[in-house]
Motif scaffolding. Structure first.
Motif, PDB file in Angstrom:
ATOM      1  N   LYS A  57     -15.747 -58.312 -30.656  1.00 56.09           N
ATOM      2  CA  LYS A  57     -16.462 -59.303 -31.400  1.00 56.09           C
ATOM      3  C   LYS A  57     -17.646 -58.686 -31.753  1.00 56.09           C
ATOM      4  N   ARG A  58     -18.629 -59.284 -32.039  1.00 48.33           N
ATOM      5  CA  ARG A  58     -20.069 -58.957 -32.815  1.00 48.33           C
ATOM      6  C   ARG A  58     -21.168 -58.843 -32.074  1.00 48.33           C
ATOM      7  N   VAL A  59     -21.244 -58.775 -30.394  1.00 48.14           N
ATOM      8  CA  VAL A  59     -22.542 -58.770 -29.860  1.00 48.14           C
ATOM      9  C   VAL A  59     -23.220 -57.448 -30.022  1.00 48.14           C
ATOM     10  N   GLY A  60     -24.281 -57.265 -30.464  1.00 53.99           N
ATOM     11  CA  GLY A  60     -24.982 -56.077 -30.846  1.00 53.99           C
ATOM     12  C   GLY A  60     -24.714 -55.514 -32.353  1.00 53.99           C
ATOM     13  N   SER A  61     -23.856 -56.053 -32.932  1.00 52.06           N
ATOM     14  CA  SER A  61     -23.729 -56.104 -34.340  1.00 52.06           C
ATOM     15  C   SER A  61     -24.616 -57.145 -35.042  1.00 52.06           C
ATOM     16  N   ASN A  62     -24.266 -58.461 -34.741  1.00 54.56           N
ATOM     17  CA  ASN A  62     -25.206 -59.525 -35.297  1.00 54.56           C
ATOM     18  C   ASN A  62     -26.565 -59.230 -34.921  1.00 54.56           C
ATOM     19  N   ASN A  63     -26.695 -58.987 -33.529  1.00 53.90           N
ATOM     20  CA  ASN A  63     -28.039 -59.452 -32.856  1.00 53.90           C
ATOM     21  C   ASN A  63     -28.600 -58.005 -32.401  1.00 53.90           C
ATOM     22  N   GLY A  64     -28.252 -56.784 -32.698  1.00 55.67           N
ATOM     23  CA  GLY A  64     -28.779 -55.730 -32.409  1.00 55.67           C
ATOM     24  C   GLY A  64     -29.896 -55.273 -33.199  1.00 55.67           C
ATOM     25  N   ILE A  65     -30.258 -53.792 -33.263  1.00 54.91           N
ATOM     26  CA  ILE A  65     -31.188 -53.230 -34.125  1.00 54.91           C
ATOM     27  C   ILE A  65     -30.789 -52.780 -35.217  1.00 54.91           C
ATOM     28  N   ARG A  66     -31.249 -53.416 -36.468  1.00 51.53           N
ATOM     29  CA  ARG A  66     -30.638 -53.059 -37.536  1.00 51.53           C
ATOM     30  C   ARG A  66     -30.448 -51.618 -38.164  1.00 51.53           C
ATOM     31  N   ALA A  67     -29.340 -51.331 -38.314  1.00 56.07           N
ATOM     32  CA  ALA A  67     -28.648 -50.083 -38.817  1.00 56.07           C
ATOM     33  C   ALA A  67     -27.579 -50.395 -39.910  1.00 56.07           C
ATOM     34  N   HIS A  68     -27.697 -50.862 -41.123  1.00 53.62           N
ATOM     35  CA  HIS A  68     -26.547 -51.277 -41.810  1.00 53.62           C
ATOM     36  C   HIS A  68     -26.488 -50.600 -43.092  1.00 53.62           C
ATOM     37  N   HIS A  69     -26.860 -49.106 -43.126  1.00 48.89           N
ATOM     38  CA  HIS A  69     -26.326 -48.506 -44.232  1.00 48.89           C
ATOM     39  C   HIS A  69     -24.994 -47.575 -44.037  1.00 48.89           C
ATOM     40  N   THR A  70     -24.586 -47.439 -45.065  1.00 49.29           N
ATOM     41  CA  THR A  70     -23.084 -46.926 -45.117  1.00 49.29           C
ATOM     42  C   THR A  70     -23.034 -45.840 -44.340  1.00 49.29           C
ATOM     43  N   ASP A  71     -23.969 -44.923 -44.055  1.00 48.77           N
ATOM     44  CA  ASP A  71     -23.564 -43.574 -43.141  1.00 48.77           C
ATOM     45  C   ASP A  71     -23.539 -44.170 -41.642  1.00 48.77           C
TER      46      ASP A  71
END
Length: 629
Positions: A292-306
């Motif tokens: 699921k999304r532990v670390g994806s929702n609530n992690g350190i933002r890194a959301h660019h395509t690469d």
């Protein structure tokens, strides 16, 4: 030994091939109560389906991770949504609130069906009782989540087979709490000890006792205010702190705070610290997974395509951005090295809980360390669940294998200290020691060693390639590692990837890269040995003083673990604290972040609970809406 809970879905299939088939009264393919629940394996699979609600997208698998306002004054939702529960602009039609309600009653119904059929198979009675205990506990836990988030709710303890029976009125909070305590107390006698269970993904006696302490603290506080439950909370917490009388199992704090969360990222169990956790495994593209999304929702933002395919960083939305007041609660000190002023906290939890860096514009893994200005404090994100520590590769864009804590031993120690303080009308040596154990770990006292906390570049040098390496040697310690960022051939940043341990003096930093020359840097070790972590009774003062210390310690220790809002509500300070944060953010934050102040300015007293979903009121004639909604 590895244990992974997998989802079990029971599918009802009706063949609708024509009018005659449609009108047939006998189903041709149907997993009914009559032809299921006939073996021990059936019961175990049904129990897994009850557990499965914990990891659904509507609970700890996604929505509760930063999207439902449960972090309260610790943080704000750092995305652009202008309405919804994530920014306290909640409505009775809110999809996340509705989905949460439905998930809780889905789990309750699954437990009801199991408990109604648990006596059918011929099997070992001890194993049957364990299944009963776990199902009872989970059903009670789902009611606990309902009562703390909605107040009065319908109490359904049996399945409803009648399509015309739709009138289920709300039951008072006190009655719901009484039911929860009764069910969990019965479960405590039936489930296995922590020593026998051996891992945090399954209910143990320690898990039941610790959650009972939490339930009793909530019942003792606002809005039920049954202060007699403080003694019960103290009793249950103390039972977790003491050796288990059945097998002598003893819980203890992990010496390293950050290692707790690295363990969650790497599927490593430490049941002495992590008593109960939601288990996830694998990644979304795997043949077998429960990710699921532990670390994806609530992690350190890194959301660019690469970053979607970056196996170093991993993709993360970074929904949770901290408040300045929460950041400053850990304390801050400065040290000057040459012309460089370093800012740090002697509380090692701060820079793990609140990431001291963000990923720079290049989105290639380079970490940027902002200064400790008020505006930059609001920039900082939840750092507990760091995708860089995940071992499974390739890393999925959205899904992660990281586990999520529901009960840690440090929480038990703080609950004991709080309950003991209330029972004895002030701090006792036993309560203060429980608090100090948590603080000592937070300040690194349990590590018994110095850490490498900062590396200061004294000369950026020239001609360095992107593959430049950093070696940390000497100083009497081991384990410290760092990476260099190179821009235009110059060393512009050295990021510590592991602080190491055991350093008695500053180690030597060596920078190596083909063609590079002249770059130098100095390592700075921590001042743990000189830092005072303990409080004394004389320093604390009154019952109210100690309670305030405990409230602050809980947010430092348990930040972003979905406990803060309900804690503030039971202490009766939720609305005031949110108002205070609104004022701080509007006046103290740079315009970049003050635009998010609606997370706090939207809050009203009614937000102590969520509205009853409009869909449920439409289906259930016995429901009435919460006041103000």
């Amino acid at each position: 030994m590895k244990y992974i809970f997998k989802s079990i879905v029971l599918i009802v299939v009706f063949a609708l091939g024509g009018c005659k088939s449609f009108l047939d009264t006998e189903p041709k393919d149907f997993l009914s109560k009559q032809n299921y629940y006939t073996t021990e394996d059936h019961l175990n699979r049904a129990l897994i389906s009850v557990y499965d609600i914990l990891g659904s997208n509507n609970t700890y698998g996604s929505n509760m991770l930063g999207r439902m306002g449960l972090d309260a004054d610790q943080a704000f939702y750092g995305r652009n949504e202008k309405t919804g529960v994530s920014v306290y602009e909640t409505a009775a039609t809110d999809p996340l609130v509705t989905a949460f309600w439905q998930a809780m009653y889905d789990g309750i119904n699954r437990a009801n069906v199991l408990l109604e059929n648990v006596s059918r198979p011929t099997m070992n009675e001890g194993k049957r009782n364990t299944i009963i205990g776990e199902a009872k506990f989970l059903r009670a836990y789902y009611y606990f989540l309902l009562v703390t988030n909605f107040g009065d709710v319908p109490l359904k303890i049996k399945t409803n087979d009648s399509p015309t029976e739709t009138n289920f009125p709300r039951v008072s909070k006190r009655e719901i709490y009484d039911f929860i305590i009764k069910e969990m107390t019965e479960a405590e006698a039936m489930v296995s000890t922590a020593g026998k269970v051996g891992f945090g993904g399954k209910i143990s006696k320690s898990a039941v006792r610790g959650i009972l302490a939490r339930v009793c603290l909530h019942m003792a506080g606002h809005p039920v205010n049954d202060v007699s439950k403080y003694a019960e909370a103290r009793k249950w917490a103390k039972m977790v702190m003491d050796p288990d009388p059945a097998d002598g199992y003893v819980h203890a704090l992990n010496p390293s705070y950050k290692q707790i969360f690295i363990n969650y990222a790497q599927d490593l169990y430490d049941m002495k610290e992590s008593i109960w956790e939601v288990e996830f495994w694998g990644f979304a593209d795997g043949t077998y997974s429960e990710s699921k999304r532990v670390g994806s929702n609530n992690g350190i933002r890194a959301h660019h395509t690469d970053n979607a395919t970056n196996d170093l960083i991993g993709y993360a939305y970074g929904y949770i951005q901290t408040t300045a007041s929460h950041f400053m609660l850990y304390g801050s000190e400065s040290k000057t090295i040459g012309s460089v002023v370093l800012e740090y906290s002697n509380d090692l939890r701060r820079d793990w809980t609140i990431a001291p860096f963000y990923y720079g514009a290049a989105h290639n893994g380079a970490k940027v360390y902002p200064p400790a200005t008020v505006a930059d404090m609001y920039r900082r994100l939840s750092g507990k669940w760091r995708r860089e520590y995940e071992l499974i590769k390739p890393k999925s864009k959205n899904d992660t294998p990281q586990n999520y804590p529901l009960l840690r031993f440090s929480d038990v120690l703080l609950m004991f200290a709080e309950a003991d303080n209330m029972v004895n009308e002030g701090p006792t040596p036993e309560a203060v020691e429980a608090l100090n154990k948590v603080r000592r770990r937070g300040y690194g006292k349990n590590l018994k060693a110095e850490l490498v906390r900062n590396i200061v570049i004294t000369n950026q040098g020239t001609g360095y390639p992107a593959t430049t390496t950093v070696a940390i040697t000497g100083g009497g310690g081991t384990g410290a590692t760092a990476t260099a960022t190179v821009v235009g051939g110059k060393i512009t940043d050295i990021s510590i990837t592991d602080e190491g341990s055991g350093y008695t003096s500053a180690p030597i930093v060596t920078i190596t890269g083909t063609g590079g020359k002249s770059a130098t840097a100095t390592a700075v070790i921590s001042q743990i040995a000189a830092t005072k972590a303990d409080f004394t009774i004389a320093e604390i003062g009154t019952k109210a003083d100690f309670l305030k210390l405990l409230q602050d310690e809980r947010t430092r220790e348990l930040a972003f673990e979905n406990l803060r809002k309900s804690d503030l509500v039971r202490w009766g300070i939720f609305y005031q604290n949110m108002q205070n944060e609104a004022q701080d953010m509007v006046t103290g934050a740079a315009s970049t972040w003050s635009v998010h102040s609606r997370y706090f300015t939207n809050v009203r007293q009614k937000d102590e609970v969520w509205p009853i979903p409009a869909r449920e009121i439409g289906l259930n004639q016995g429901l009435v809406q919460n006041p103000g909604w």
